[in-house]
Design a protein around this motif. Structure first.
Motif, mmCIF file in Angstrom:
data_model
loop_
_atom_site.group_PDB
_atom_site.id
_atom_site.type_symbol
_atom_site.label_atom_id
_atom_site.label_comp_id
_atom_site.label_asym_id
_atom_site.label_seq_id
_atom_site.Cartn_x
_atom_site.Cartn_y
_atom_site.Cartn_z
ATOM 1 N N TYR A 232 0.868 -1.175 0.000
ATOM 2 C CA TYR A 232 0.000 0.000 0.000
ATOM 3 C C TYR A 232 0.906 1.227 0.000
ATOM 4 O O TYR A 232 1.447 1.608 1.031
ATOM 5 C CB TYR A 232 -0.920 0.003 1.216
ATOM 6 N N GLN A 233 1.060 1.820 -1.180
ATOM 7 C CA GLN A 233 1.984 2.936 -1.363
ATOM 8 C C GLN A 233 1.209 4.250 -1.296
ATOM 9 O O GLN A 233 0.234 4.434 -2.024
ATOM 10 C CB GLN A 233 2.703 2.799 -2.708
ATOM 11 N N ALA A 234 1.660 5.157 -0.447
ATOM 12 C CA ALA A 234 0.869 6.350 -0.156
ATOM 13 C C ALA A 234 1.615 7.631 -0.493
ATOM 14 O O ALA A 234 2.809 7.769 -0.206
ATOM 15 C CB ALA A 234 0.495 6.369 1.320
ATOM 16 N N VAL A 235 0.884 8.574 -1.101
ATOM 17 C CA VAL A 235 1.312 9.965 -1.197
ATOM 18 C C VAL A 235 0.313 10.752 -0.343
ATOM 19 O O VAL A 235 -0.789 11.068 -0.788
ATOM 20 C CB VAL A 235 1.303 10.465 -2.652
ATOM 21 N N CYS A 236 0.699 11.031 0.897
ATOM 22 C CA CYS A 236 -0.229 11.635 1.855
ATOM 23 C C CYS A 236 0.044 13.131 1.984
ATOM 24 O O CYS A 236 1.203 13.551 2.081
ATOM 25 C CB CYS A 236 -0.101 10.963 3.217
ATOM 26 N N ILE A 237 -1.041 13.909 2.028
ATOM 27 C CA ILE A 237 -0.905 15.369 2.030
ATOM 28 C C ILE A 237 -1.185 16.013 3.385
ATOM 29 O O ILE A 237 -1.090 17.239 3.511
ATOM 30 C CB ILE A 237 -1.835 15.996 0.965
ATOM 31 N N ASP A 238 -1.479 15.209 4.410
ATOM 32 C CA ASP A 238 -1.830 15.857 5.678
ATOM 33 C C ASP A 238 -1.345 15.118 6.920
ATOM 34 O O ASP A 238 -1.759 15.474 8.038
ATOM 35 C CB ASP A 238 -3.348 16.060 5.773
ATOM 36 N N LYS A 239 -0.474 14.144 6.797
ATOM 37 C CA LYS A 239 0.055 13.437 7.962
ATOM 38 C C LYS A 239 1.563 13.628 8.010
ATOM 39 O O LYS A 239 2.306 13.033 7.230
ATOM 40 C CB LYS A 239 -0.290 11.942 7.906
ATOM 41 N N PHE A 240 1.995 14.492 8.948
ATOM 42 C CA PHE A 240 3.403 14.839 9.021
ATOM 43 C C PHE A 240 3.924 14.597 10.435
ATOM 44 O O PHE A 240 3.161 14.408 11.380
ATOM 45 C CB PHE A 240 3.606 16.306 8.632
ATOM 46 N N GLY A 241 5.217 14.609 10.569
ATOM 47 C CA GLY A 241 5.821 14.328 11.857
ATOM 48 C C GLY A 241 5.740 12.854 12.184
ATOM 49 O O GLY A 241 5.049 12.075 11.513
#
Length: 293
Positions: A232-241
């Motif tokens: 499951y490969q993700a480009v996430c725009i709102d989960k940081f740190g």
């Protein structure tokens, strides 16, 4: 344990080899390679992954063929993997592509995987001599052809869109080339669950990723593939740190695709040395910090 892949989208072509060396040195698992054939001045369709349908690049944005890039970067690395994220399959010829994929897999010692999507732009189909109509069914058959040829030996195929008598491409890769399927539609998710070794996202929120991974797990069970290894490969725009990355791992993300210099406020055209510094800081924070232990 969640892996980390470096996206090299829209950056200067002459930085790619040095970035690959640095990514391997600091502990990245893979390079995610984007694909764009050309920039059409006027697009017949909206880009599907931005809210307003606009493209995030222009006519001067640099792109390089992802398979050629993988071969070049593979020549200066030994453990780093490469995968397309994603190759627009619909406008290609499956036999020619099978030859290219097999070559890259052999040249990199089986460190190449093929991430595939259909393609969103009618121009990329029509101007490459391929009809835009029935593109989904055609892509399904293309994947069959490519897998068949890459498996090695003398093969033939007689389908609805592609037809050839016995042929062989040598050498075949000594290990299967993984196929990752992109796309957010129900049809794309079913394709990933049915024939893929994984699914790869475009830009999504953490909540969207968790929901989609849940759908994929249900689909895998429907296809009797619940126990098959699946990425499951993700480009996430709102989960940081670290906490954000922990949430992604808990949601089922196995491979987090990132652009570390963007997190440092640097653009795609930032100096190479600054990007290398970002890679090192990112690795210290996420790859080597022990948060997954």
């Amino acid at each position: 344990m969640m892996k980390y892949s470096l996206s090299v989208a829209m950056g200067p072509v002459d930085e790619l080899v040095a970035l690959a060396r640095c990514a391997e040195e600091v502990g990245f698992d893979a390079i995610a390679l984007p694909d764009s054939l050309f920039f059409m001045e006027s697009a017949a369709a909206d880009y599907p992954y931005t809210p307003d349908g606009s493209r995030m690049w222009n006519a001067e944005t640099p792109w390089v063929d992802p398979l050629i890039a993988a071969a070049a970067m593979g020549a200066v690395t030994s453990t780093l993997r490469f995968y397309t994220n994603v190759l627009k399959l619909g406008s290609r010829n499956p036999l020619l592509l099978a030859r290219q994929v097999g070559s890259v897999a052999n040249l990199t010692g089986n460190r190449f995987a093929l991430g595939v999507g259909i393609g969103w732009a009618p121009e990329e189909f029509e101007w490459c001599g391929v009809p835009y109509a029935r593109r989904g069914a055609r892509v399904d058959e293309m994947i069959e052809v490519i897998k068949l040829v890459l498996a090695g030996g003398m093969v033939e195929f007689h389908g609805q869109f592609y037809d050839f008598d016995r042929l062989q491409m040598s050498p075949a890769p000594s290990a299967p080339v993984p196929f990752y399927v992109g796309g957010h539609t129900d049809v794309a998710l079913k394709r990933a669950a049915r024939i893929g070794d994984g699914w790869t996202s475009a830009m999504m929120t953490g909540a969207q990723l968790a929901e989609t991974i849940g759908k994929l797990r249900a689909l895998l069970a429907e296809y009797d593939r619940a126990d098959v290894p699946f990425e499951y490969q993700a480009v996430c725009i709102d989960k940081f740190g670290v906490d954000g990355h922990r949430e992604l791992a808990q949601a089922g993300v196995t491979d987090n695709i990132v652009i570390p210099w963007m997190l440092d406020g640097l653009g795609f055209d930032a100096p190479l040395a600054a990007k290398q510094d970002s890679l090192k800081r990112f690795a210290d924070t996420y790859i080597h910090s022990g948060w997954q232990e």
